[in-house]
Design a protein around this motif. Structure first.
Motif, short mmCIF file in Angstrom:
data_model
loop_
_atom_site.label_atom_id
_atom_site.label_comp_id
_atom_site.label_asym_id
_atom_site.label_seq_id
_atom_site.Cartn_x
_atom_site.Cartn_y
_atom_site.Cartn_z
N THR A 220 0.85 -1.19 0.00
CA THR A 220 0.00 0.00 0.00
C THR A 220 0.88 1.24 0.00
OG1 THR A 220 -0.72 -1.16 1.99
CG2 THR A 220 -2.30 0.33 0.98
N CYS A 221 0.57 2.20 -0.85
CA CYS A 221 1.35 3.45 -0.88
C CYS A 221 1.21 4.15 0.47
CB CYS A 221 0.84 4.35 -2.00
SG CYS A 221 1.56 6.01 -1.89
N PRO A 222 2.32 4.47 1.12
CA PRO A 222 2.25 5.09 2.44
C PRO A 222 1.61 6.48 2.40
CG PRO A 222 4.52 5.04 1.65
CD PRO A 222 3.70 4.25 0.66
N VAL A 223 1.55 7.10 1.22
CA VAL A 223 0.98 8.45 1.14
C VAL A 223 -0.52 8.41 0.79
CG1 VAL A 223 1.21 10.75 0.13
CG2 VAL A 223 3.24 9.29 0.39
N CYS A 224 -0.86 7.76 -0.36
CA CYS A 224 -2.26 7.82 -0.80
C CYS A 224 -3.03 6.51 -0.59
CB CYS A 224 -2.32 8.22 -2.28
SG CYS A 224 -1.71 6.92 -3.36
N GLY A 225 -2.33 5.43 -0.27
CA GLY A 225 -3.03 4.18 0.02
C GLY A 225 -3.33 3.33 -1.20
N HIS B 59 6.81 1.30 -6.41
CA HIS B 59 6.42 2.70 -6.20
C HIS B 59 4.94 2.88 -6.51
CE1 HIS B 59 7.21 4.64 -10.42
NE2 HIS B 59 6.40 3.62 -10.50
N CYS B 60 4.42 4.05 -6.16
CA CYS B 60 3.00 4.35 -6.35
C CYS B 60 2.72 4.62 -7.84
CB CYS B 60 2.64 5.57 -5.50
SG CYS B 60 0.92 6.06 -5.66
N PRO B 61 1.64 4.05 -8.39
CA PRO B 61 1.34 4.24 -9.82
C PRO B 61 0.92 5.67 -10.17
CG PRO B 61 -0.45 3.06 -8.75
CD PRO B 61 0.62 3.20 -7.73
N ASP C 33 1.13 11.87 -9.72
CA ASP C 33 0.95 13.09 -8.92
C ASP C 33 1.18 12.85 -7.43
OD1 ASP C 33 0.32 14.49 -11.21
OD2 ASP C 33 -1.81 13.85 -11.10
N CYS C 34 1.24 11.56 -7.01
CA CYS C 34 1.44 11.25 -5.59
C CYS C 34 2.92 11.36 -5.24
CB CYS C 34 0.91 9.85 -5.30
SG CYS C 34 1.29 9.28 -3.64
N PRO C 35 3.25 11.97 -4.09
CA PRO C 35 4.66 12.02 -3.68
C PRO C 35 5.27 10.63 -3.55
CG PRO C 35 3.28 13.41 -2.27
CD PRO C 35 2.34 12.62 -3.14
ZN LIG Z 1 0.56 7.11 -3.70
#
Ligand SMILES: [Zn+2]
Length: 405
Positions: free
Chosen positions: A22-27, A55-57, A60-62
């Motif tokens: 799970t992305c730690p920023v946006c989930g 990494h997060c797909p 725009d997510c950090p």
């Molecule tokens: Zn993310």
């Protein structure tokens, strides 16, 4: 400095994946975006780690710009290291628990595990080991857990000199848990400096919320004044080891004198050995040419072999006795309860008895040799292990007999 692996190294390959994706920023669910290849030495052989980086797909997510490494990677080896934790712990244990020197560690790693580390790499790893160990030893949380069920503390302080001529290392230990609390090298052990260490011990005890029931030391002045100042009313006793050593001083002096006397009397080993070796050489040269070559091999490869001719086994017995006696007169181990001179006298007695037993055996009939050059040594198949084993067995009986220097 990156380590150059030889071409065709046979790596065991291990793939590591990120467990929590799970992305730690946006989930959002992350995916694999890259791989990192690492090559390590482990005690089981060379290891190739394939670390799947996520990494997060969402661009725009950090969380997109940063990759996440597999969580289990750090459990195998810290970042950038060329060795796994297993090799690291092996090095630290050999260095600090077994007191191996760096070259010895280096040779053993190379010979047994085929891990070629330079001496400065090993010395760097030992420093890191010390740092990690010290952090662990002084972790307040770990300490609190260990002392949860301990009602009161017994503290000791002592100065050690790990190397002659260096500053003294002052060590504060807690005895109910048998653990070193901390140690500091003091260049000048003034009363004020020593008291600072005792005050530090007081802080630790307060942090643990446990009363100090007793202090133990060799009662040098700085300890007496420092402990009295920081721990008023807490009893301060002599360490029994120091106490015994002080009381036993006259005994050790007499013992040391006795050792000198014994060494003066038991000498000439070298001459005996040289004569034996000379005789061995002569014996080989005298034999008929046909068997000389074979005999040389026998003599040089296994001088104490059971199949060797009688003269050779007699020589081997003499050399064995010489080696044993040399070991005995050079043994300096032992404290006041086991004075070295006393042990030396007992061991020399054992050797004399052993030689006497051999002589008796020879007189008793089964004469296995007619070689007359060494009339005092039997050629019976005695080995030094026999008297050596007996020595420890008969220690309690013999140690009651006092040594009169
Ligand atoms: Zn993310």
């Amino acid at each position: 400095m990156p380590y150059q692996w030889p071409a065709h190294t046979d790596f065991t390959r291990r793939e590591l994946d990120v467990l929590d994706r799970t992305c730690p920023v946006c989930g959002r669910g992350m995916y694999i975006c890259d791989h990192r290849y690492r090559h390590l030495h482990t005690l089981e052989g060379p290891l190739e780690l394939v670390c799947k980086l996520n990494h997060c797909p969402d661009p725009d997510c950090p969380g997109h710009a940063k990759t996440k490494s597999p969580e289990t990677e750090a459990a195998i080896a810290p970042p950038h290291w060329a060795i796994g934790w297993d090799v690291f712990c092996w090095i630290g244990h050999r260095r600090f628990a077994r007191h191996w020197a760096i070259p010895q560690i280096q040779a053993e790693l190379r010979d047994t595990y085929r891990i070629p580390l330079s001496d400065d790499a090993i010395s760097q790893y030992t420093h890191r080991y010390q740092t990690i160990l010290a952090a662990r030893q002084q972790d307040p949380e770990a300490l609190r857990r260990q002392y949860e069920s301990v009602p009161e503390l017994i503290l000791t302080i002592d100065g050690l000199q790990p190397e002659k001529g260096h500053e003294t290392l002052y060590v504060v230990r807690e005895l109910t848990q048998k653990r070193v609390w901390f140690a500091e090298a003091l260049i000048s052990a003034t009363a004020a400096e020593v008291q600072r260490l005792i005050a530090k011990a007081k802080e630790w005890a307060e942090l643990l919320g446990r009363p100090v029931a007793l202090w133990i030391s060799d009662k040098q002045d700085a300890f007496v004044t420092g402990i009295a100042a920081e721990f008023p009313g807490v009893p301060h006793r002599y360490c029994d080891n120091h106490f015994l050593r002080d009381v036993a001083k006259p005994v050790l002096e007499a013992d040391s004198h006795a050792k000198v006397q014994m060494r003066r009397k038991v000498r000439g080993l070298r001459k005996i050995e040289q004569a034996v070796l000379k005789h061995q050489r002569a014996a080989v040269e005298d034999r008929p040419a046909a068997i000389a070559a074979e005999a040389t091999v026998t003599v040089t490869v296994e001088p104490a072999g059971a199949e060797a001719p009688p003269a050779d086994s007699a020589c081997a017995v003499v050399l064995d006795y010489s080696a044993a006696v040399r070991g005995i007169v050079n043994d300096d181990q032992g404290g006041p309860l086991h004075p070295p001179g006393l042990r030396m006298a007992e061991a020399l007695d054992e050797v004399r008895d052993s030689i006497q037993r051999n002589l008796d055996e020879k007189k008793g009939g089964s004469q296995r040799s007619n070689w007359a050059a060494w009339p005092t040594v039997s050629t019976a198949a005695w080995t030094m292990s026999e008297p050596n084993k007996r020595r420890s067995g008969s220690m309690s009986r013999r140690s009651r007999r006092s040594l009169r220097p």
